[in-house]
Design a protein around this motif. Structure first.
Motif, short mmCIF file in Angstrom:
data_model
loop_
_atom_site.label_atom_id
_atom_site.label_comp_id
_atom_site.label_asym_id
_atom_site.label_seq_id
_atom_site.Cartn_x
_atom_site.Cartn_y
_atom_site.Cartn_z
N VAL A 59 2.78 6.18 -2.59
CA VAL A 59 2.57 6.58 -3.98
C VAL A 59 1.72 5.57 -4.76
N SER A 60 1.71 4.30 -4.33
CA SER A 60 0.94 3.28 -5.06
C SER A 60 -0.25 2.77 -4.26
N ASP A 61 -0.64 3.51 -3.22
CA ASP A 61 -1.77 3.13 -2.37
C ASP A 61 -3.00 3.91 -2.81
N ASN A 62 -3.89 3.24 -3.52
CA ASN A 62 -5.13 3.87 -3.99
C ASN A 62 -6.32 3.51 -3.11
N CYS A 63 -6.05 2.98 -1.90
CA CYS A 63 -7.12 2.48 -1.04
C CYS A 63 -7.24 3.19 0.30
N SER A 64 -6.12 3.54 0.94
CA SER A 64 -6.16 4.12 2.29
C SER A 64 -6.97 5.40 2.33
N ALA A 65 -7.71 5.55 3.44
CA ALA A 65 -8.53 6.75 3.67
C ALA A 65 -9.57 6.95 2.57
N LYS A 66 -10.06 5.85 2.03
CA LYS A 66 -11.07 5.91 0.97
C LYS A 66 -12.22 4.96 1.28
N SER A 67 -13.32 5.17 0.60
CA SER A 67 -14.46 4.25 0.65
C SER A 67 -14.62 3.60 -0.71
N VAL A 68 -14.87 2.30 -0.70
CA VAL A 68 -15.09 1.54 -1.93
C VAL A 68 -16.57 1.18 -1.98
N VAL A 69 -17.24 1.59 -3.04
CA VAL A 69 -18.67 1.33 -3.18
C VAL A 69 -18.91 -0.17 -3.40
N PRO A 70 -20.12 -0.65 -3.13
CA PRO A 70 -20.42 -2.07 -3.41
C PRO A 70 -20.09 -2.41 -4.87
N ASN A 71 -19.41 -3.53 -5.07
CA ASN A 71 -18.94 -4.02 -6.36
C ASN A 71 -17.81 -3.18 -6.95
N GLY A 72 -17.32 -2.20 -6.21
CA GLY A 72 -16.19 -1.39 -6.65
C GLY A 72 -14.88 -1.99 -6.15
N ASN A 73 -13.76 -1.43 -6.62
CA ASN A 73 -12.46 -1.93 -6.17
C ASN A 73 -11.42 -0.83 -6.15
N CYS A 74 -10.30 -1.13 -5.53
CA CYS A 74 -9.13 -0.25 -5.52
C CYS A 74 -7.89 -1.14 -5.51
N THR A 75 -6.74 -0.56 -5.82
CA THR A 75 -5.51 -1.34 -5.88
C THR A 75 -4.44 -0.71 -5.00
N PHE A 76 -3.50 -1.54 -4.58
CA PHE A 76 -2.33 -1.08 -3.86
C PHE A 76 -1.17 -2.01 -4.18
N ILE A 77 0.03 -1.53 -3.93
CA ILE A 77 1.25 -2.30 -4.18
C ILE A 77 1.85 -2.70 -2.84
N ALA A 78 2.23 -3.98 -2.71
CA ALA A 78 3.04 -4.44 -1.59
C ALA A 78 4.47 -4.55 -2.10
N ARG A 79 5.42 -4.04 -1.32
CA ARG A 79 6.83 -4.03 -1.72
C ARG A 79 7.65 -4.85 -0.71
N PHE A 80 8.55 -5.67 -1.24
CA PHE A 80 9.49 -6.43 -0.41
C PHE A 80 10.89 -5.90 -0.68
N THR A 81 11.55 -5.38 0.36
CA THR A 81 12.92 -4.90 0.28
C THR A 81 13.70 -5.59 1.39
#
Length: 176
Positions: free
Chosen positions: A91-113
């Motif tokens: 639900v918080s992964d905005n990067c997987s299976a995507k392409s990031v253009v040059p100088n672009g970005n994406c975010t994801f959450i790492a969770r510790f349980t």
């Protein structure tokens, strides 16, 4: 990590990079033009993170940013944790299976349980064109409740209870 530039004089020299060529002109005579491969470059907002103490079976999260500082789209395929207590929730992964253009970005959450009491460490590998690994650590804590505090400035009394959330047993209680 080091980078290198690959020069190919024709598509047949580097067929695996057929879709990544940028054509540049040579020295202006004699047809010595070369094809230079544009490359993606994954940069992370943080290469490591310590979640600190987290009660067993509870969660803490940290947002990371991936930036493509390269010259071609960066393909990110998936995340691979080395320890099941560190995850990337879909639900918080905005990067997987995507392409990031040059100088672009994406975010994801790492969770510790944490699933047990004690120190934990692991990694999350970002898979794709330019794989990178984030080092993670944290500590699973037992639950401690302060039931009562009493006394004055010369003497303080505490009544505490420590429980293990994995078996709901009271491990101990201290009252004075």
């Amino acid at each position: 990590s080091s980078s290198s530039l690959l020069f190919c004089s024709s598509f047949s020299d580097c067929p695996q990079y057929r879709d990544r060529f940028i054509i540049g002109c040579g020295g202006g005579g004699g047809g010595d033009s070369k094809k230079v491969i544009a490359e993606p470059k994954l940069s992370l907002s943080e290469a490591s993170y310590d979640f600190g103490g987290v009660p067993v079976l509870k969660s803490e999260e940290r947002q990371f940013t991936i930036t493509n500082t390269g010259t071609r789209d960066l393909r990110i395929t998936s995340f691979s944790p080395s320890n099941a207590q560190f995850t990337v929730p879909t639900v918080s992964d905005n990067c997987s299976a995507k392409s990031v253009v040059p100088n672009g970005n994406c975010t994801f959450i790492a969770r510790f349980t944490p699933s047990a009491h004690g120190d934990q460490s692991g990694t999350i590998t970002i898979n794709g064109d330019d794989p990178k690994t984030i080092s993670l650590q944290g500590s699973g804590w037992l639950n401690v409740w302060i039931n009562k505090i009493s006394g004055d400035c010369s003497k303080i009394s505490l009544d505490v209870t420590v429980t293990d959330p994995l078996n709901a047993a009271v491990l101990g209680s201290l009252a004075e």
